[in-house]
Design an enzyme around this catalytic site. Structure first.
Site, PDB file in Angstrom:
ATOM      1  N   ASP A   1       2.194 -69.826  59.791  1.00 24.68           N
ATOM      2  CA  ASP A   1       1.456 -71.093  59.684  1.00 24.68           C
ATOM      3  C   ASP A   1       0.216 -70.935  60.564  1.00 24.68           C
ATOM      4  O   ASP A   1       0.072 -69.961  61.301  1.00 24.68           O
ATOM      5  CB  ASP A   1       2.332 -72.258  60.184  1.00 24.68           C
ATOM      6  CG  ASP A   1       1.613 -73.609  60.102  1.00 24.68           C
ATOM      7  OD1 ASP A   1       0.833 -73.818  59.154  1.00 24.68           O
ATOM      8  OD2 ASP A   1       1.811 -74.448  60.996  1.00 24.68           O
ATOM      9  N   SER A   2      -0.642 -71.935  60.509  1.00 24.84           N
ATOM     10  CA  SER A   2      -1.820 -71.913  61.370  1.00 24.84           C
ATOM     11  C   SER A   2      -1.450 -72.152  62.838  1.00 24.84           C
ATOM     12  O   SER A   2      -2.170 -71.719  63.733  1.00 24.84           O
ATOM     13  CB  SER A   2      -2.783 -73.010  60.924  1.00 24.84           C
ATOM     14  OG  SER A   2      -2.111 -74.255  60.941  1.00 24.84           O
TER      15      SER A   2
ATOM     16  N   TYR B   1      -6.193 -74.959  59.739  1.00 19.43           N
ATOM     17  CA  TYR B   1      -6.646 -74.361  58.493  1.00 19.43           C
ATOM     18  C   TYR B   1      -7.086 -75.461  57.505  1.00 19.43           C
ATOM     19  O   TYR B   1      -7.886 -75.209  56.620  1.00 19.43           O
ATOM     20  CB  TYR B   1      -5.514 -73.579  57.815  1.00 19.43           C
ATOM     21  CG  TYR B   1      -5.212 -72.200  58.358  1.00 19.43           C
ATOM     22  CD1 TYR B   1      -5.754 -71.728  59.556  1.00 19.43           C
ATOM     23  CD2 TYR B   1      -4.357 -71.348  57.657  1.00 19.43           C
ATOM     24  CE1 TYR B   1      -5.446 -70.459  60.028  1.00 19.43           C
ATOM     25  CE2 TYR B   1      -4.059 -70.079  58.124  1.00 19.43           C
ATOM     26  CZ  TYR B   1      -4.597 -69.640  59.316  1.00 19.43           C
ATOM     27  OH  TYR B   1      -4.296 -68.380  59.762  1.00 19.43           O
ATOM     28  N   GLY B   2      -6.481 -76.637  57.667  1.00 20.01           N
ATOM     29  CA  GLY B   2      -6.617 -77.680  56.652  1.00 20.01           C
ATOM     30  C   GLY B   2      -7.998 -78.297  56.522  1.00 20.01           C
ATOM     31  O   GLY B   2      -8.250 -79.080  55.609  1.00 20.01           O
TER      32      GLY B   2
ATOM     33  N   CYS C   1       3.150 -73.296  55.497  1.00 17.34           N
ATOM     34  CA  CYS C   1       1.874 -73.982  55.681  1.00 17.34           C
ATOM     35  C   CYS C   1       1.493 -74.543  54.307  1.00 17.34           C
ATOM     36  O   CYS C   1       1.322 -73.769  53.352  1.00 17.34           O
ATOM     37  CB  CYS C   1       0.829 -72.971  56.156  1.00 17.34           C
ATOM     38  SG  CYS C   1      -0.839 -73.646  56.222  1.00 17.34           S
TER      39      CYS C   1
ATOM     40  N   CYS D   1       2.541 -81.210  54.555  1.00 19.55           N
ATOM     41  CA  CYS D   1       2.044 -80.337  55.623  1.00 19.55           C
ATOM     42  C   CYS D   1       3.220 -80.126  56.567  1.00 19.55           C
ATOM     43  O   CYS D   1       3.938 -81.083  56.885  1.00 19.55           O
ATOM     44  CB  CYS D   1       0.881 -81.025  56.346  1.00 19.55           C
ATOM     45  SG  CYS D   1       0.415 -80.228  57.907  1.00 19.55           S
ATOM     46  N   THR D   2       3.405 -78.891  57.005  1.00 21.25           N
ATOM     47  CA  THR D   2       4.596 -78.584  57.813  1.00 21.25           C
ATOM     48  C   THR D   2       4.520 -79.157  59.228  1.00 21.25           C
ATOM     49  O   THR D   2       5.498 -79.098  59.970  1.00 21.25           O
ATOM     50  CB  THR D   2       4.824 -77.060  57.868  1.00 21.25           C
ATOM     51  OG1 THR D   2       3.609 -76.442  58.309  1.00 21.25           O
ATOM     52  CG2 THR D   2       5.214 -76.526  56.510  1.00 21.25           C
ATOM     53  N   HIS D   3       3.365 -79.691  59.583  1.00 16.55           N
ATOM     54  CA  HIS D   3       3.286 -80.413  60.865  1.00 16.55           C
ATOM     55  C   HIS D   3       3.901 -81.818  60.743  1.00 16.55           C
ATOM     56  O   HIS D   3       4.159 -82.453  61.752  1.00 16.55           O
ATOM     57  CB  HIS D   3       1.828 -80.580  61.309  1.00 16.55           C
ATOM     58  CG  HIS D   3       1.226 -79.356  61.949  1.00 16.55           C
ATOM     59  ND1 HIS D   3       0.878 -78.236  61.233  1.00 16.55           N
ATOM     60  CD2 HIS D   3       0.894 -79.096  63.241  1.00 16.55           C
ATOM     61  CE1 HIS D   3       0.352 -77.337  62.060  1.00 16.55           C
ATOM     62  NE2 HIS D   3       0.355 -77.835  63.289  1.00 16.55           N
TER      63      HIS D   3
ATOM     64  N   THR E   1      -1.243 -75.856  53.432  1.00 12.39           N
ATOM     65  CA  THR E   1      -2.625 -75.515  53.114  1.00 12.39           C
ATOM     66  C   THR E   1      -2.702 -74.153  52.432  1.00 12.39           C
ATOM     67  O   THR E   1      -3.343 -73.995  51.385  1.00 12.39           O
ATOM     68  CB  THR E   1      -3.465 -75.525  54.407  1.00 12.39           C
ATOM     69  OG1 THR E   1      -3.256 -76.772  55.063  1.00 12.39           O
ATOM     70  CG2 THR E   1      -4.926 -75.300  54.145  1.00 12.39           C
TER      71      THR E   1
ATOM     72  N   GLU F   1       0.442 -81.142  67.163  1.00 12.09           N
ATOM     73  CA  GLU F   1       0.269 -79.990  68.061  1.00 12.09           C
ATOM     74  C   GLU F   1       0.425 -80.416  69.521  1.00 12.09           C
ATOM     75  O   GLU F   1       0.784 -79.626  70.378  1.00 12.09           O
ATOM     76  CB  GLU F   1      -1.127 -79.357  67.886  1.00 12.09           C
ATOM     77  CG  GLU F   1      -1.361 -78.687  66.535  1.00 12.09           C
ATOM     78  CD  GLU F   1      -0.921 -77.223  66.484  1.00 12.09           C
ATOM     79  OE1 GLU F   1      -0.913 -76.569  67.529  1.00 12.09           O
ATOM     80  OE2 GLU F   1      -0.570 -76.767  65.379  1.00 12.09           O
TER      81      GLU F   1
END
Ligand code: DGL
Length: 269
Positions: free
Chosen positions: A10-11, A42-43, A73, A186-188, A75, A152
């Site tokens: 992922d980013s 990245y998004g 990810c 989105c995996t976040h 994105t 994050e």
């Protein structure tokens, strides 16, 4: 049987929501995780830049002789067709298809919301795959860029005013459309599940793209007889492209705990 590690990238820390689920489902598998922390997010980038970054991420994982690559990810998964060749013979899966299938199975009223990064929404990846399954679905997508830095930094709980503010801001149109299913594309975002459920109401089913990818990976490894033969706890190795110390701090904030894993800085060049 195959004792090679599963490669995940992922980013940043978002893909760890997939790793958590992989550990739960397959505790004996080794995992190599790459978070491209020097270049997160990245998004907000162009398609070409995302493809080029993803190519470097994949090359890194290939050097670790992984048996499968999981694009944790949304994105990058939204441009999966353009990066598949980079993986060569190694099977690769992204979050879009597993999440779309789960959402399609979950919806009762045929109204589905999607939240993801700006780049993912722009590609129309989730909508397209949903429409391939059923072109009568009512679909509404919304880019939620501010949720990435909040995640994050660990600001994901319902007690956190910024998490509540941005959830309401981004989800009000989706709520007004009476969706009964919402893809966290989105995996976040799975870490915002409580605040999102509180706002949308308990009747709305949340589909975690991370959890769906992990379940898909487990099923694929089983189907292809590629599960690890080890009976002990798998080894988790985390790599990042910026400071390992900073990454360790962000991992702790994101997961709300320490993870039993080695963390090292790496270079993608
Ligand atoms: N976790 C990522 C995703 O699923 C991206 C967040 C970002 O780098 O913008 O899309």
């Amino acid at each position: 049987m195959n004792d090679a590690p599963i490669g995940v990238f992922d980013s940043g820390v978002g893909g760890l929501s997939c790793v958590e689920e992989l550990i739960r489902l397959m505790p004996n598998e080794d995992i190599v995780y790459l978070g491209d922390t020097a270049r997160v997010p990245y998004g907000t980038r162009s398609r070409d830049t995302i493809i080029s970054y993803a190519g470097e991420d994949i090359s890194f994982l290939k050097k670790h002789k992984v048996k499968m690559i999981l694009v944790a990810c949304g994105t990058v998964s939204s441009v999966l067709e353009s990066i598949k060749d980079e993986c060569g013979d190694i099977p690769v899966s992204g979050v879009v298809m597993p999440a779309v299938r789960a959402a399609y199975e979950a919806t009762q009223n045929g109204r589905i919301g999607i939240i993801a990064t700006g780049a993912s929404i722009k590609t129309g990846s989730y909508d397209r795959k949903l429409r391939e399954l059923d072109d009568k679905l009512a679909i509404i997508g919304k880019a939620c860029p501010m949720l990435v830095p909040l995640a994050e930094n660990g600001y994901t709980s319902p007690d956190c005013p910024p998490a509540r503010f941005f959830t309401e801001e981004y989800l009000k149109d989706i709520k007004a459309m009476n969706v009964d299913t919402l893809i966290l594309g989105c995996t976040h975002f799975p870490h915002f599940s409580d605040v999102i459920s509180e706002y949308m109401g308990g009747g709305v089913k949340l589909i975690s793209s991370s959890a769906e990818l992990a379940a898909h990976a487990a099923a694929e490894l089983e189907r292809c007889d590629q599960r690890s033969s080890k009976s002990s706890q798998g080894r988790i190795e985390l790599f990042c492209t910026d400071s390992a110390q900073l990454f360790a701090e962000n991992v702790r904030k994101f997961l709300g705990r320490d993870i039993n894993a080695g963390i090292s800085k790496c270079s993608l060049k």
